[in-house]
Scaffold this active site. Structure first.
Site: not given
Length: 594
Positions: A118-120, A473, A500
């Site tokens: 995922c993102d982080k 975000e 995002s």
């Protein structure tokens, strides 16, 4: 002698402790491997990762090593949206890195398999590999969700979405704004919400998670062709096993992460970022990863390499197809083949071979034929004739030829700001706008949804940078603008926060210096005239109350406003957000804690 054996000679109590957890005597002499993941069953991006952990462990244990499982569970940005939870998102990237550092060095290992989606979590694991660069390392990702096929009664005729029958999560922001404006019923919105995530995996668009999966492979830290597989694909489980097996080869040959990741590797990754129209958040994460490797990459490197780069990928949110189709079209290797002349093919990778050698091996392995068969099967399932070039264009028929990211500067952003121009209407590339400043996202979105923002406005959301609220975000605000036809091609959203990877439209983020640090964005007032000029890479305040001012006059006005500024004090008085506010560097440098 292995690194782990050297440490054990200094700490003989390690042996009985490991025997106490079930290790055999001969396990003690094997290379010690950490299998680190962000597994946790709190959200779909990570709840499936343990199956890949077990495959990687098996790959290590069956090929001469001994694996130990470690976990550094991540949060979900989607679940953090709409409340203060999202403020923790960026800070927890650094928290994961610190935890992995502790886990790796408190016991010491000879190598590591790092698993995330995922993102982080993705940049955190890559930063961790950089911090531990003197040991062997390989990355495995958890793939992406599969899109949900809508039934006819729920398929909207949205001219902005060419493949309306495939539902993906980033569309929920649009549907939510439609519901707020009473354009769709609560029943319809609920259906979309209940079917937007039909499987585990990272979100199925070229957002931050998907972008960073691609970046991991582009840096040479993943087995070729394994980024952005569907999370349910059997090939992904095999890739996890193969990664554990291959790590043992790296340990045996003494190939470390520092041998693989170089300045050339980062330049390759940024060229691929341009080709895929990757998330603007990579402009923050790549410099942070490079910092851990002792390499300097800044936002200007992105701007330089994106100029003239061919943009090839027709994947949401800037394109039409869900991210799983990227793999069906040949994935990262196919993109690399199309831009091969722009890449450093001599860089080392986790295969123990160069990038150029990997690409030649894939041609002979049946990889592309396998992808073609998958795409054919998916075409039949949704009754469309899908060609590979519908998803990944060839170089000579690029969607665009100037990359996807631009770094803007001017009296509003002296250290820079970032825009994904491939998601911005061309009509706004050169705009004069009227400033509408807000000191929180809540105030801004309320004004947008209740008709208080007009065409030609520039909506500012400030005090949302790393030292402000943690740099959350601004996804819902951007979607509220994009979902309103009156505003979508005429209103810019400008912030010292971030967006995002799913964000669309004229959204400008990472404005630096940020408001909390006394950057000029703090001094914007209602009615200021704003210049946005992509060709000149300019973002300036050029007037007051609708009246143009010279640059010298504007400098004097901003200096006077600075004198009257009351400063900023973080509302976080303890915990990680207090530390982040005190120690985070500029978003343009990577927003890591220094």
């Amino acid at each position: 002698m292995l690194r782990s054996q050297k440490i054990r000679s200094l700490a003989p109590e390690m042996d009985p402790l490991r025997i106490g957890m079930g290790w055999e005597l001969d396990d003690l002499e094997k290379p010690q491997i950490m299998v680190e993941s962000t597994y946790g069953n709190s959200h779909p991006g990570s709840s499936h990762l343990n199956q890949f952990v077990e495959e990687a462990v098996r790959g290590v244990d069956e090929n001469g090593g001994k694996a130990a499982r470690y976990f550094a569970t991540d949060m979900c940005d989607g679940m953090g949206q709409g409340h203060d939870g999202i403020n923790y998102s960026l800070a927890h990237r650094d928290a994961i890195v610190n935890l992995v550092e502790v886990q790796a060095n408190a016991t010491t290992f000879d190598g590591g398999v790092f698993i995330a989606s995922c993102d982080k979590a993705m940049p955190a694991m890559l930063m961790s590999i950089g911090r531990l660069k003197e040991m062997s390392a390989i990355m495995v990702t958890g793939g992406v969700m599969e899109a949900f096929t809508l039934t006819p009664e729920y398929t909207e005729d949205d001219p902005g979405c060419a493949i309306n029958e495939l539902l993906t999560l980033e569309q929920i922001g649009k549907f939510s704004a439609q519901y707020e404006r009473q354009e769709i019923s609560n029943e319809q919105l609920t259906f979309y919400k209940h079917h937007a995530c039909p499987s585990c995996g990272a979100c199925f668009f070229m957002g931050t998670a998907s972008t960073m999966q691609v970046m991991a492979e582009s840096l040479g830290l993943m087995l070729p062709g394994t980024a952005l597989m569907p999370a349910t694909a059997p090939e992904l489980r095999q890739a996890a096993y193969d990664a554990g097996k291959q790590l043992m080869q790296l340990v045996e040959k003494g190939i470390t992460a520092a041998d693989i990741v170089t300045l050339k590797s980062f330049e390759n990754a940024i060229m691929i970022h341009a080709a895929i129209s990757g998330s603007t958040n990579a402009v923050m994460h790549i410099p942070a990863i490079a910092h851990e490797f002792g390499i300097e990459i800044d936002a200007d490197t992105f701007d330089r390499l994106h100029r003239g780069a061919h943009y090839l990928l027709n994947i949401r949110p800037a394109g039409d197809w869900p991210a799983q189709y990227f793999y069906y079209a040949g994935g990262v290797p196919r993109v690399m083949e199309e831009i091969k002349d722009m890449l450093h093919l001599d860089v080392m990778t986790v295969t123990g071979k160069t990038l150029g050698e990997n690409l030649e091996d894939l041609k002979n392995s049946g990889f592309y034929e396998h992808c073609d068969e998958l795409l054919k099967s998916k075409s039949q399932a949704i009754h469309r004739d899908i060609k590979r070039t519908d998803i990944i264009r060839d170089f000579d028929h690029a969607i665009g030829t100037n990359g996807s990211i631009a770094i803007l500067r001017g009296n509003l952003a002296p250290e820079g700001a970032v825009i994904k121009h491939t998601a911005c209407p061309p009509s706004m590339f050169n705009s004069r706008l009227t400033a509408r400043p807000f000191d929180s996202e809540e105030e801004a979105i309320d004004a947008i949804l209740h008709g208080k923002v007009q065409p030609g406005d520039a909506v500012f959301i400030r005090y949302e940078g790393p030292r402000g609220s943690g740099m959350p975000e601004m996804f819902y605000t951007g979607e509220a603008i994009c979902s309103d036809p009156k505003l979508a091609a005429s209103v810019a959203l400008i912030t010292d926060g971030r967006f995002s990877g799913a964000s669309r439209g004229p959204v400008i983020g990472h404005v630096s210096p940020e408001a909390a640090a006394g950057g000029p964005i703090a001094f914007v007032e209602e009615g200021d005239l704003i210049e946005l000029n992509l060709e000149k890479r300019a973002l300036n305040i050029i007037g007051v109350n609708g009246i143009d001012k010279t640059p010298e006059e504007m400098d004097a006005i901003l200096a006077e406003r600075r004198k009257n500024w009351k400063g900023f004090e973080s509302k976080y008085k303890k915990g990680i957000l207090k530390l982040f506010a005190q120690h985070a560097v500029s978003a343009m440098k990577g927003a890591y804690m220094d």
